[in-house]
Design a protein around this motif. Structure first.
Motif, PDB file in Angstrom:
ATOM      1  N   SER A 135      33.179  12.709 106.188  1.00  0.00           N
ATOM      2  CA  SER A 135      33.433  13.818 105.264  1.00  0.00           C
ATOM      3  C   SER A 135      32.643  13.660 103.968  1.00  0.00           C
ATOM      4  O   SER A 135      32.203  14.645 103.372  1.00  0.00           O
ATOM      5  N   THR A 136      32.452  12.420 103.531  1.00  0.00           N
ATOM      6  CA  THR A 136      31.703  12.188 102.306  1.00  0.00           C
ATOM      7  C   THR A 136      30.207  12.174 102.566  1.00  0.00           C
ATOM      8  O   THR A 136      29.418  12.693 101.764  1.00  0.00           O
ATOM      9  N   LEU A 137      29.811  11.586 103.683  1.00  0.00           N
ATOM     10  CA  LEU A 137      28.397  11.537 104.033  1.00  0.00           C
ATOM     11  C   LEU A 137      27.806  12.940 104.089  1.00  0.00           C
ATOM     12  O   LEU A 137      26.768  13.215 103.462  1.00  0.00           O
ATOM     13  N   ASP A 138      28.463  13.832 104.821  1.00  0.00           N
ATOM     14  CA  ASP A 138      27.873  15.164 104.950  1.00  0.00           C
ATOM     15  C   ASP A 138      27.985  15.957 103.649  1.00  0.00           C
ATOM     16  O   ASP A 138      27.140  16.797 103.346  1.00  0.00           O
ATOM     17  N   GLY A 139      29.039  15.667 102.839  1.00  0.00           N
ATOM     18  CA  GLY A 139      29.155  16.338 101.544  1.00  0.00           C
ATOM     19  C   GLY A 139      27.984  16.018 100.631  1.00  0.00           C
ATOM     20  O   GLY A 139      27.384  16.911 100.012  1.00  0.00           O
ATOM     21  N   TYR A 140      27.638  14.735 100.549  1.00  0.00           N
ATOM     22  CA  TYR A 140      26.519  14.338  99.700  1.00  0.00           C
ATOM     23  C   TYR A 140      25.182  14.767 100.300  1.00  0.00           C
ATOM     24  O   TYR A 140      24.241  15.105  99.568  1.00  0.00           O
ATOM     25  N   ALA A 141      25.075  14.733 101.616  1.00  0.00           N
ATOM     26  CA  ALA A 141      23.842  15.209 102.250  1.00  0.00           C
ATOM     27  C   ALA A 141      23.621  16.690 101.949  1.00  0.00           C
ATOM     28  O   ALA A 141      22.497  17.122 101.655  1.00  0.00           O
ATOM     29  N   LEU A 142      24.694  17.485 102.006  1.00  0.00           N
ATOM     30  CA  LEU A 142      24.592  18.900 101.669  1.00  0.00           C
ATOM     31  C   LEU A 142      24.161  19.099 100.214  1.00  0.00           C
ATOM     32  O   LEU A 142      23.302  19.928  99.914  1.00  0.00           O
ATOM     33  N   SER A 143      24.769  18.324  99.306  1.00  0.00           N
ATOM     34  CA  SER A 143      24.414  18.454  97.887  1.00  0.00           C
ATOM     35  C   SER A 143      22.955  18.095  97.661  1.00  0.00           C
ATOM     36  O   SER A 143      22.239  18.781  96.924  1.00  0.00           O
ATOM     37  N   SER A 144      22.507  17.011  98.281  1.00  0.00           N
ATOM     38  CA  SER A 144      21.115  16.585  98.123  1.00  0.00           C
ATOM     39  C   SER A 144      20.161  17.631  98.684  1.00  0.00           C
ATOM     40  O   SER A 144      19.150  17.970  98.058  1.00  0.00           O
ATOM     41  N   GLN A 173      13.118  35.386 101.484  1.00  0.00           N
ATOM     42  CA  GLN A 173      13.847  35.761 102.699  1.00  0.00           C
ATOM     43  C   GLN A 173      14.995  34.786 102.946  1.00  0.00           C
ATOM     44  O   GLN A 173      14.786  33.581 103.087  1.00  0.00           O
ATOM     45  N   GLU A 174      16.215  35.324 103.025  1.00  0.00           N
ATOM     46  CA  GLU A 174      17.404  34.487 103.135  1.00  0.00           C
ATOM     47  C   GLU A 174      17.414  33.649 104.406  1.00  0.00           C
ATOM     48  O   GLU A 174      17.770  32.463 104.385  1.00  0.00           O
ATOM     49  N   ILE A 175      16.975  34.212 105.507  1.00  0.00           N
ATOM     50  CA  ILE A 175      17.012  33.476 106.766  1.00  0.00           C
ATOM     51  C   ILE A 175      16.079  32.270 106.722  1.00  0.00           C
ATOM     52  O   ILE A 175      16.389  31.192 107.231  1.00  0.00           O
ATOM     53  N   LEU A 176      14.924  32.432 106.066  1.00  0.00           N
ATOM     54  CA  LEU A 176      13.996  31.306 105.930  1.00  0.00           C
ATOM     55  C   LEU A 176      14.541  30.269 104.966  1.00  0.00           C
ATOM     56  O   LEU A 176      14.333  29.063 105.147  1.00  0.00           O
ATOM     57  N   GLN A 177      15.238  30.728 103.935  1.00  0.00           N
ATOM     58  CA  GLN A 177      15.837  29.795 102.981  1.00  0.00           C
ATOM     59  C   GLN A 177      16.915  28.946 103.657  1.00  0.00           C
ATOM     60  O   GLN A 177      17.018  27.743 103.414  1.00  0.00           O
ATOM     61  N   LEU A 178      17.712  29.572 104.514  1.00  0.00           N
ATOM     62  CA  LEU A 178      18.724  28.824 105.260  1.00  0.00           C
ATOM     63  C   LEU A 178      18.083  27.780 106.168  1.00  0.00           C
ATOM     64  O   LEU A 178      18.584  26.662 106.294  1.00  0.00           O
ATOM     65  N   ARG A 179      16.978  28.125 106.787  1.00  0.00           N
ATOM     66  CA  ARG A 179      16.275  27.161 107.636  1.00  0.00           C
ATOM     67  C   ARG A 179      15.784  25.980 106.811  1.00  0.00           C
ATOM     68  O   ARG A 179      15.793  24.834 107.279  1.00  0.00           O
ATOM     69  N   ARG A 180      15.363  26.251 105.589  1.00  0.00           N
ATOM     70  CA  ARG A 180      14.895  25.172 104.730  1.00  0.00           C
ATOM     71  C   ARG A 180      16.046  24.250 104.333  1.00  0.00           C
ATOM     72  O   ARG A 180      15.876  23.031 104.258  1.00  0.00           O
ATOM     73  N   TYR A 181      17.214  24.819 104.067  1.00  0.00           N
ATOM     74  CA  TYR A 181      18.388  23.984 103.767  1.00  0.00           C
ATOM     75  C   TYR A 181      18.694  23.062 104.946  1.00  0.00           C
ATOM     76  O   TYR A 181      18.986  21.876 104.773  1.00  0.00           O
ATOM     77  N   ARG A 182      18.632  23.612 106.141  1.00  0.00           N
ATOM     78  CA  ARG A 182      18.957  22.820 107.325  1.00  0.00           C
ATOM     79  C   ARG A 182      17.907  21.738 107.575  1.00  0.00           C
ATOM     80  O   ARG A 182      18.238  20.605 107.932  1.00  0.00           O
TER      81      ARG A 182
END
Length: 447
Positions: free
Chosen positions: A314-323, A337-346
């Motif tokens: 739960s903490t690992l993925d929380g910090y990974a998301l923040s980073s 483009q929102e869809i491309l931005q989401l791909r970049r987050y992933r």
């Protein structure tokens, strides 16, 4: 360590987490970043508590080293700071249009401040310490090499938040919250059934485990009180406060979370003290695991391993998301483009996780990673962040780069040269620079 029944419990718990996370699959950036600002009180508390307790193996290591001083280092400072956050900062954070700390810096100090603080915060949001804990867990339980444990644990943890970001994480955290408490409570209950009451256990503890301040000393305890100020600049705190349905929910949720932390810390401390009394030669980092293997019956061992996995994941993925969020949103150029931005987050999730895995393998101490990274980041970011919510922010705008960089450098030099405590050196530098700048601005205005 685990029987077939235990492994079934672990696998069942992971399936439950993944099923919950799938409810939060998001196709928009608001859901991915701040869960659409829909967190009610139960979900706010569950996600904050679960995310904040990834260092459970670090807690065991600390208790084995310093005994009940754990309460004054890993407990009380964080309760005080969290309540201060609820009283003085949560309303301002929720009211701000910024969805991250770097964005708040950008609003107050301009794009230069936003970029620099994002780079600095990547130091404390690296999930390295939690990737190391996942590696230790898996390598100990399943007898695999540490590097393989780190890689496998990271993959398991990241997989269920790739689809929905924070929204998926929140749903998963609700299940992980239950697992955490159930597993640690089982360990304490069976310790009592096996060895007797806490009063009996207390009589067997060495003086080193019951002394205050103990071998860590008052200076060390004071250092952890200052380290607890990390709460103010922690991106997980910030984003969950933003994601609450209202500032009132955030403030109340923080208070309820503190109460939950007290209960969990009591369970951790009791378990650790039983280990010191009845299994004193246990390796500190894996003390909980070894103790659980010795006293828990079949299926309860699986539950305990599942609870540790839940806490760390739960903490690992929380910090990974923040980073990943800061890397894409605050450092790299934006995409319309929102869809491309989401791909970049992933994609950034995997990049950050890879870097964290390398750090975890190269710095094999959970406490050292937490202490050193927090020392540097708190030194630089705390004072400018607090001032960013006030009218005094304008006075720091011209010098914000120096306000962030110089404390980072002084705390890092202190860490390298072992001259002074890094966080004290850096924080005093930051306070001094900000004070001089504000006084000069006031003099220039009135003079």
């Amino acid at each position: 360590m685990l029987s077939a029944s235990d492994i079934a419990v672990v696998i069942g718990s992971l399936i439950a987490v993944y099923i919950a996370a799938r409810k939060g699959t998001s196709a928009d950036t608001s859901g991915f970043l701040v869960a659409g600002r829909t967190l009610t009180l139960p979900f706010f508390v569950a996600t904050l508590v679960a995310t904040w307790y990834g260092a459970v193996l670090g807690s065991g290591e600390f208790i084995m080293r310093y005994g009940i001083a754990f309460v004054l280092c890993f407990g009380l400072p964080y309760y005080v700071v969290a309540l201060a956050y609820a009283s003085f900062l949560s309303k301002r954070v929720h009211a701000s249009s910024a969805v991250s700390i770097p964005e708040q810096f950008g609003m107050a100090y301009g794009p230069r401040g936003r970029l620099i603080v994002a780079i600095i915060l990547l130091v404390i949001t690296t999930p390295a310490s939690y990737q190391l804990m996942m590696g230790i867990l898996l390598s100990t339980v399943f007898n695999m090499p540490l590097l393989l444990g780190i890689a496998l644990g990271t993959g398991i943890s990241i997989a269920y938040v790739v689809g929905g970001g924070l929204r998926s994480d929140v749903y998963a955290n609700a299940v992980q919250f239950i697992l955490m408490y159930a597993g640690m409570a089982a360990l304490v209950v069976f310790a009592m059934l096996t060895f007797g009451s806490p009063a009996d256990m207390w009589k067997l503890l060495p003086d080193s485990a019951t002394a205050i301040p103990g071998s860590i000393g008052w200076t060390g305890i004071l250092g952890w009180f200052v380290i607890a100020l990390q709460t103010f600049i922690d991106p997980n705190f910030y984003v969950r406060t933003v994601a609450a349905t209202s500032s009132r929910i955030a403030s109340r949720g923080l208070a309820v979370s503190v109460a939950c932390w007290i209960v969990f810390d009591a369970l951790q401390l009791l378990a650790g003290l039983y280990i010191i009394a009845y299994a004193p030669l246990t390796e500190p980092t894996t003390s909980y695991l070894a103790f659980a293997a010795g006293i828990l019956p079949t299926m309860y061992r699986g539950l305990f391993v599942a609870s540790l996995l839940a806490a760390v994941m739960s903490t690992l993925d929380g910090y990974a998301l923040s980073s990943a969020t800061m890397l894409v949103r605050d450092i790299l150029p934006q995409h319309s483009q929102e869809i491309l931005q989401l791909r970049r987050y992933r994609a950034a999730l995997f990049v950050i996780s890879g870097i964290g895995a390398a750090i975890a393998y190269l710095v094999p101490s959970i406490i050292d990673i937490i202490f050193y990274s927090a020392s540097i980041a708190v030194s630089a970011v705390l004072v400018p962040l607090i001032l960013s919510f006030s009218h005094q922010a304008s006075a720091l705008k011209r010098t914000i780069a120096l306000q962030l960089i110089i404390p980072t450098v002084t705390s890092t030099l202190s860490l390298i040269t072992h001259v002074g405590e890094p966080i004290f050196v850096g924080l005093l530098t930051s306070v001094g620079m900000a004070s001089i700048t504000l006084l000069h601005s006031r003099y220039a205005t009135t003079g």
